[in-house]
Design a protein around this motif. Sequence first.
Motif, PDB file in Angstrom:
ATOM      1  N   MET A  32     -22.204  37.812  25.106  1.00 23.06           N
ATOM      2  CA  MET A  32     -21.814  38.469  23.965  1.00 23.06           C
ATOM      3  C   MET A  32     -20.288  39.133  24.278  1.00 23.06           C
ATOM      4  O   MET A  32     -19.536  39.184  23.362  1.00 23.06           O
ATOM      5  CB  MET A  32     -22.652  40.195  23.922  1.00 23.06           C
ATOM      6  CG  MET A  32     -22.385  41.047  22.975  1.00 23.06           C
ATOM      7  SD  MET A  32     -23.216  42.522  22.852  1.00 23.06           S
ATOM      8  CE  MET A  32     -22.115  43.622  23.319  1.00 23.06           C
ATOM      9  N   GLN A  97     -19.638  51.302  15.136  1.00 20.75           N
ATOM     10  CA  GLN A  97     -19.382  49.931  15.411  1.00 20.75           C
ATOM     11  C   GLN A  97     -19.988  49.459  16.659  1.00 20.75           C
ATOM     12  O   GLN A  97     -20.551  48.538  16.807  1.00 20.75           O
ATOM     13  CB  GLN A  97     -17.745  49.616  15.470  1.00 20.75           C
ATOM     14  CG  GLN A  97     -17.288  48.724  14.574  1.00 20.75           C
ATOM     15  CD  GLN A  97     -15.789  48.614  14.649  1.00 20.75           C
ATOM     16  OE1 GLN A  97     -15.160  49.353  15.191  1.00 20.75           O
ATOM     17  NE2 GLN A  97     -15.315  47.479  14.025  1.00 20.75           N
ATOM     18  N   GLN A 100     -23.861  49.472  16.488  1.00 24.74           N
ATOM     19  CA  GLN A 100     -24.501  48.317  15.740  1.00 24.74           C
ATOM     20  C   GLN A 100     -24.442  47.122  16.528  1.00 24.74           C
ATOM     21  O   GLN A 100     -25.121  46.630  16.405  1.00 24.74           O
ATOM     22  CB  GLN A 100     -23.436  47.975  14.414  1.00 24.74           C
ATOM     23  CG  GLN A 100     -23.858  48.782  13.194  1.00 24.74           C
ATOM     24  CD  GLN A 100     -22.786  48.511  11.774  1.00 24.74           C
ATOM     25  OE1 GLN A 100     -21.547  47.993  12.127  1.00 24.74           O
ATOM     26  NE2 GLN A 100     -23.305  48.168  10.894  1.00 24.74           N
ATOM     27  N   ARG A 101     -23.212  46.834  17.029  1.00 22.24           N
ATOM     28  CA  ARG A 101     -23.059  45.716  18.162  1.00 22.24           C
ATOM     29  C   ARG A 101     -24.439  45.791  19.185  1.00 22.24           C
ATOM     30  O   ARG A 101     -25.106  44.797  19.612  1.00 22.24           O
ATOM     31  CB  ARG A 101     -21.903  45.471  18.855  1.00 22.24           C
ATOM     32  CG  ARG A 101     -20.633  45.229  18.004  1.00 22.24           C
ATOM     33  CD  ARG A 101     -19.433  45.103  18.532  1.00 22.24           C
ATOM     34  NE  ARG A 101     -19.384  44.239  19.622  1.00 22.24           N
ATOM     35  CZ  ARG A 101     -18.381  43.984  20.615  1.00 22.24           C
ATOM     36  NH1 ARG A 101     -17.675  44.736  20.917  1.00 22.24           N
ATOM     37  NH2 ARG A 101     -18.787  43.010  21.387  1.00 22.24           N
ATOM     38  N   ALA A 104     -27.669  45.025  17.661  1.00 22.07           N
ATOM     39  CA  ALA A 104     -27.779  43.699  17.410  1.00 22.07           C
ATOM     40  C   ALA A 104     -28.084  42.831  18.820  1.00 22.07           C
ATOM     41  O   ALA A 104     -28.971  42.011  18.758  1.00 22.07           O
ATOM     42  CB  ALA A 104     -26.513  42.940  16.786  1.00 22.07           C
TER      43      ALA A 104
END
Length: 117
Positions: A32, A97, A100-101, A104
Amino acid sequence: MSLEPLSLPRAAPAPDSELSRCHRAAGAVSMMLQVPLREILGRSRTGRASRARQLAMYVANVVYGVGMSACARAFGRDRSTVSYACRRVEDERDDPQFDQRLEALERLIREEAADAR
């Protein structure tokens, strides 16, 4: 006949051991963040390696359910370091933000774990 002790090859960690779950977490974070796995699992104290390691510790603890003491052993750190990393990541989840990452990443890991069963 030699009386020297045999040196046996080290066995790879069991597929679902705490060590292997920590390494899978580190691998996912490595992909990632584009930080080499050896930096995450090594002794490096650079900003990006430390940050990636904190995320990997958090993922190992929260997603894979590895206890903080076992996580500390897997990463070669103290339990207090894992605790600090988890608190720090939790605090950062206030940023939508970032959250959200991380969600995921957690979702991908959970899907991968479900597919492996």
